[in-house]
Design a protein around this motif. Structure first.
Motif, PDB file in Angstrom:
ATOM      1  N   THR A 122       0.842  -1.197   0.000  1.00  0.00           N
ATOM      2  CA  THR A 122       0.000   0.000   0.000  1.00  0.00           C
ATOM      3  C   THR A 122       0.877   1.246   0.000  1.00  0.00           C
ATOM      4  O   THR A 122       0.572   2.220  -0.668  1.00  0.00           O
ATOM      5  CB  THR A 122      -0.925   0.056   1.229  1.00  0.00           C
ATOM      6  OG1 THR A 122      -0.131   0.022   2.427  1.00  0.00           O
ATOM      7  CG2 THR A 122      -1.918  -1.104   1.233  1.00  0.00           C
ATOM      8  N   HIS A 123       1.981   1.194   0.778  1.00  0.00           N
ATOM      9  CA  HIS A 123       2.868   2.356   0.835  1.00  0.00           C
ATOM     10  C   HIS A 123       4.232   1.983   1.381  1.00  0.00           C
ATOM     11  O   HIS A 123       4.485   0.841   1.749  1.00  0.00           O
ATOM     12  CB  HIS A 123       2.226   3.525   1.579  1.00  0.00           C
ATOM     13  CG  HIS A 123       2.020   3.312   3.050  1.00  0.00           C
ATOM     14  ND1 HIS A 123       1.165   2.369   3.565  1.00  0.00           N
ATOM     15  CD2 HIS A 123       2.545   3.955   4.130  1.00  0.00           C
ATOM     16  CE1 HIS A 123       1.174   2.441   4.893  1.00  0.00           C
ATOM     17  NE2 HIS A 123       2.012   3.384   5.267  1.00  0.00           N
ATOM     18  N   GLN A 124       5.078   2.990   1.427  1.00  0.00           N
ATOM     19  CA  GLN A 124       6.516   2.815   1.593  1.00  0.00           C
ATOM     20  C   GLN A 124       7.006   2.767   3.030  1.00  0.00           C
ATOM     21  O   GLN A 124       8.195   2.578   3.260  1.00  0.00           O
ATOM     22  CB  GLN A 124       7.217   3.980   0.886  1.00  0.00           C
ATOM     23  CG  GLN A 124       6.894   5.374   1.446  1.00  0.00           C
ATOM     24  CD  GLN A 124       5.721   6.041   0.756  1.00  0.00           C
ATOM     25  OE1 GLN A 124       4.789   5.362   0.327  1.00  0.00           O
ATOM     26  NE2 GLN A 124       5.762   7.372   0.633  1.00  0.00           N
ATOM     27  N   HIS A 125       6.145   3.003   4.011  1.00  0.00           N
ATOM     28  CA  HIS A 125       6.651   3.079   5.387  1.00  0.00           C
ATOM     29  C   HIS A 125       7.246   1.728   5.799  1.00  0.00           C
ATOM     30  O   HIS A 125       6.757   0.678   5.396  1.00  0.00           O
ATOM     31  CB  HIS A 125       5.532   3.536   6.335  1.00  0.00           C
ATOM     32  CG  HIS A 125       5.179   4.985   6.123  1.00  0.00           C
ATOM     33  ND1 HIS A 125       4.000   5.542   6.534  1.00  0.00           N
ATOM     34  CD2 HIS A 125       5.889   5.976   5.519  1.00  0.00           C
ATOM     35  CE1 HIS A 125       3.994   6.832   6.198  1.00  0.00           C
ATOM     36  NE2 HIS A 125       5.119   7.112   5.590  1.00  0.00           N
ATOM     37  N   PRO A 126       8.316   1.788   6.614  1.00  0.00           N
ATOM     38  CA  PRO A 126       9.092   0.565   6.850  1.00  0.00           C
ATOM     39  C   PRO A 126       8.287  -0.553   7.514  1.00  0.00           C
ATOM     40  O   PRO A 126       8.584  -1.728   7.291  1.00  0.00           O
ATOM     41  CB  PRO A 126      10.227   1.041   7.770  1.00  0.00           C
ATOM     42  CG  PRO A 126       9.768   2.352   8.326  1.00  0.00           C
ATOM     43  CD  PRO A 126       8.892   2.965   7.290  1.00  0.00           C
ATOM     44  N   ASP A 127       7.282  -0.189   8.304  1.00  0.00           N
ATOM     45  CA  ASP A 127       6.492  -1.238   8.956  1.00  0.00           C
ATOM     46  C   ASP A 127       5.623  -2.008   7.953  1.00  0.00           C
ATOM     47  O   ASP A 127       5.102  -3.076   8.276  1.00  0.00           O
ATOM     48  CB  ASP A 127       5.640  -0.669  10.106  1.00  0.00           C
ATOM     49  CG  ASP A 127       4.848   0.557   9.733  1.00  0.00           C
ATOM     50  OD1 ASP A 127       5.212   1.255   8.772  1.00  0.00           O
ATOM     51  OD2 ASP A 127       3.827   0.828  10.409  1.00  0.00           O
ATOM     52  N   HIS A 128       5.464  -1.490   6.753  1.00  0.00           N
ATOM     53  CA  HIS A 128       4.722  -2.181   5.690  1.00  0.00           C
ATOM     54  C   HIS A 128       5.681  -2.784   4.656  1.00  0.00           C
ATOM     55  O   HIS A 128       5.492  -3.894   4.188  1.00  0.00           O
ATOM     56  CB  HIS A 128       3.764  -1.202   4.983  1.00  0.00           C
ATOM     57  CG  HIS A 128       2.734  -0.630   5.907  1.00  0.00           C
ATOM     58  ND1 HIS A 128       1.404  -0.978   5.852  1.00  0.00           N
ATOM     59  CD2 HIS A 128       2.845   0.236   6.945  1.00  0.00           C
ATOM     60  CE1 HIS A 128       0.739  -0.344   6.802  1.00  0.00           C
ATOM     61  NE2 HIS A 128       1.591   0.405   7.477  1.00  0.00           N
ATOM     62  N   PHE A 129       6.698  -2.021   4.331  1.00  0.00           N
ATOM     63  CA  PHE A 129       7.605  -2.321   3.219  1.00  0.00           C
ATOM     64  C   PHE A 129       8.752  -3.250   3.624  1.00  0.00           C
ATOM     65  O   PHE A 129       9.302  -3.985   2.786  1.00  0.00           O
ATOM     66  CB  PHE A 129       8.166  -0.970   2.723  1.00  0.00           C
ATOM     67  CG  PHE A 129       9.325  -1.023   1.788  1.00  0.00           C
ATOM     68  CD1 PHE A 129       9.125  -1.158   0.425  1.00  0.00           C
ATOM     69  CD2 PHE A 129      10.637  -0.903   2.266  1.00  0.00           C
ATOM     70  CE1 PHE A 129      10.206  -1.181  -0.454  1.00  0.00           C
ATOM     71  CE2 PHE A 129      11.712  -0.926   1.395  1.00  0.00           C
ATOM     72  CZ  PHE A 129      11.491  -1.067   0.029  1.00  0.00           C
TER      73      PHE A 129
ATOM     74  N   GLY B   2      -1.003  11.990   1.641  1.00  0.00           N
ATOM     75  CA  GLY B   2      -1.205  12.742   2.893  1.00  0.00           C
ATOM     76  C   GLY B   2      -0.468  12.068   4.026  1.00  0.00           C
ATOM     77  O   GLY B   2       0.435  12.636   4.634  1.00  0.00           O
ATOM     78  N   HIS B   3      -0.823  10.809   4.310  1.00  0.00           N
ATOM     79  CA  HIS B   3      -0.047  10.031   5.288  1.00  0.00           C
ATOM     80  C   HIS B   3       1.272   9.587   4.654  1.00  0.00           C
ATOM     81  O   HIS B   3       2.312   9.595   5.317  1.00  0.00           O
ATOM     82  CB  HIS B   3      -0.862   8.825   5.748  1.00  0.00           C
ATOM     83  CG  HIS B   3      -0.066   7.823   6.525  1.00  0.00           C
ATOM     84  ND1 HIS B   3       0.329   8.031   7.822  1.00  0.00           N
ATOM     85  CD2 HIS B   3       0.468   6.630   6.166  1.00  0.00           C
ATOM     86  CE1 HIS B   3       1.044   6.998   8.234  1.00  0.00           C
ATOM     87  NE2 HIS B   3       1.152   6.135   7.247  1.00  0.00           N
ATOM     88  N   ALA B   4       1.203   9.182   3.402  1.00  0.00           N
ATOM     89  CA  ALA B   4       2.411   8.793   2.661  1.00  0.00           C
ATOM     90  C   ALA B   4       2.174   9.169   1.209  1.00  0.00           C
ATOM     91  O   ALA B   4       1.208   8.690   0.606  1.00  0.00           O
ATOM     92  CB  ALA B   4       2.667   7.296   2.784  1.00  0.00           C
TER      93      ALA B   4
ATOM     94  N   GLY C 298      -4.531   0.647   3.697  1.00  0.00           N
ATOM     95  CA  GLY C 298      -3.198   1.073   4.120  1.00  0.00           C
ATOM     96  C   GLY C 298      -3.321   1.786   5.455  1.00  0.00           C
ATOM     97  O   GLY C 298      -4.063   1.337   6.335  1.00  0.00           O
ATOM     98  N   ASP C 299      -2.626   2.901   5.596  1.00  0.00           N
ATOM     99  CA  ASP C 299      -2.737   3.668   6.852  1.00  0.00           C
ATOM    100  C   ASP C 299      -3.605   4.913   6.679  1.00  0.00           C
ATOM    101  O   ASP C 299      -3.536   5.822   7.513  1.00  0.00           O
ATOM    102  CB  ASP C 299      -1.343   4.096   7.332  1.00  0.00           C
ATOM    103  CG  ASP C 299      -0.585   2.936   7.949  1.00  0.00           C
ATOM    104  OD1 ASP C 299      -1.172   1.862   8.147  1.00  0.00           O
ATOM    105  OD2 ASP C 299       0.620   3.126   8.235  1.00  0.00           O
ATOM    106  N   GLN C 300      -4.394   4.984   5.610  1.00  0.00           N
ATOM    107  CA  GLN C 300      -5.135   6.218   5.363  1.00  0.00           C
ATOM    108  C   GLN C 300      -6.342   6.373   6.293  1.00  0.00           C
ATOM    109  O   GLN C 300      -6.614   7.466   6.767  1.00  0.00           O
ATOM    110  CB  GLN C 300      -5.594   6.271   3.894  1.00  0.00           C
ATOM    111  CG  GLN C 300      -6.023   7.644   3.420  1.00  0.00           C
ATOM    112  CD  GLN C 300      -4.827   8.559   3.201  1.00  0.00           C
ATOM    113  OE1 GLN C 300      -3.719   8.303   3.671  1.00  0.00           O
ATOM    114  NE2 GLN C 300      -5.029   9.637   2.479  1.00  0.00           N
TER     115      GLN C 300
HETATM  116 ZN   LIG Z   1       2.265   4.333   7.214  1.00  0.00          ZN
END
Ligand SMILES: [Zn+2]
Length: 337
Positions: free
Chosen positions: A80-87, A182-184, A201-203
């Motif tokens: 969904t996005h690039q933040h390390p906890d997801h990626f 916005g969040h990422a 994702g985190d939206q």
């Molecule tokens: Zn995130």
């Protein structure tokens, strides 16, 4: 570091539409990130595999064993996005499975700036924080903390780009990719219009407000993007939302409206604080977040960048203005605030 180690067990939970939720532990106050496995005839799509830590790998091995899913059966990895906890585990899973890793081009660019060989993000971020009044020793903590993530996102995956408007077959459904910044910047949500499911994702998160961060090299007014994105997402009919953190939830519209209201209140409160006293971003951040940021570089970075996101948003609306004094930006309200 280890506060959350024992709250997540290696149990997958099945949701309507055959979606398996796997809670992958995180060494932060968020406690876990949700990974999702969507099954089709060929095998599985894995969405957001989690942060690369020993605990995360233990949970994955346990879950895949219990569910009798061999690595080879995972044929696609979607972020969904690039933040390390997801990626973070995308590259590791790619090594085990040989699966392509799909993410947006903007999300991928961010990973290169943070963790690529030519990375410059930590220096740019601490320069920004210095300009907004953060003491030197805290800048050092943040630089060290950011650098500690390199191991937690390694190995980096080879990626294939997807974009808003694409339709992805995941599990037994077609999912529309929706731009959700916005969040990422570059984040994608995925919508299954038949089942009225949203992978958010985190939206849109239940119980917690997604972090909105001003960071160098990204959007100049991320809060405006976030609020606009929430308005767009509110147009989708959703019966079950699958968030990046906490549990899947039904009250999707309610959460969107609560998040919009939260930012309205927060902006109004910041104006009140600035009416009392012109001040720099770090002082404001301390008032807004208090004890939650003491001694915790991770929380401090989120709090500081979120405070700055609110300030630049107000500045763009001409409700506050800033002036420089002794190399630090001081914010004050304007006549129209
Ligand atoms: Zn995130």
């Amino acid at each position: 570091m280890t506060e959350s180690a024992n709250v997540v067990t290696g149990q997958a939970r099945e949701w309507p539409g055959g979606i398996l939720q796997v809670r992958i532990p995180l060494p932060f106050s968020l406690k876990w990130v949700n990974s999702y496995l969507l099954q089709d005839e060929q095998g599985y799509t894995l969405v957001d595999p989690g942060l690369h830590t020993e605990q995360a790998l233990d949970v994955w091995k346990q879950v895949l064993g219990q569910e009798r899913i061999a690595f080879e059966r995972i044929h696609s990895i979607v972020l969904t996005h690039q933040h390390p906890d997801h990626f973070g585990l995308a590259g590791w899973f790619q090594q085990q499975t040989g699966a392509p890793v799909y993410m947006s081009e903007a999300s991928y660019a961010y990973t290169r700036r943070l963790w690529g060989e030519e990375r410059s993000f930590a220096a740019d971020l601490t320069r920004l924080y210095r300009l907004h009044g953060m003491p030197e020793e805290l800048q050092d903590d943040i630089r060290d903390h950011l650098e500690s993530f390199v191991a937690r996102v390694s190995p980096m995956p080879n990626v294939s780009f997807i974009q808003a408007g694409d339709t992805l077959q995941m599990g037994s459904s077609s999912w529309l990719a929706i731009d959700a910044p916005g969040h990422a910047f570059g984040q994608l949500c995925f919508y299954d219009g038949n089942r009225k499911h949203m992978l958010c994702g985190d939206q849109v998160l239940p119980d917690i407000t997604p972090n909105i961060s001003l960071v160098p090299g990204e959007e100049e007014d991320p809060l405006a993007s976030f609020l606009r994105s929430l308005q767009e997402l509110a147009a989708y009919e959703v019966e079950l939302a699958f968030p990046g953190h906490r549990e899947p939830f039904a009250d999707y519209q309610g959460r969107i409206h609560a998040l919009l209201a939260f930012h309205d209140r927060r902006l109004a409160y910041i104006l009140e604080l600035l009416k009392d006293r012109p001040q720099h971003g770090f002082a404001l951040c301390q008032t807004l977040f208090g004890a939650r940021i003491a001694g915790n570089a991770h929380n401090l970075r989120f709090a500081m960048s979120e405070t700055l996101a609110h300030l630049v948003h107000l500045e763009r609306q001409s409700k506050v203005r800033s002036r420089e004094g002794d190399g630090v930006q001081i914010y004050e309200i304007t006549d129209i605030a």
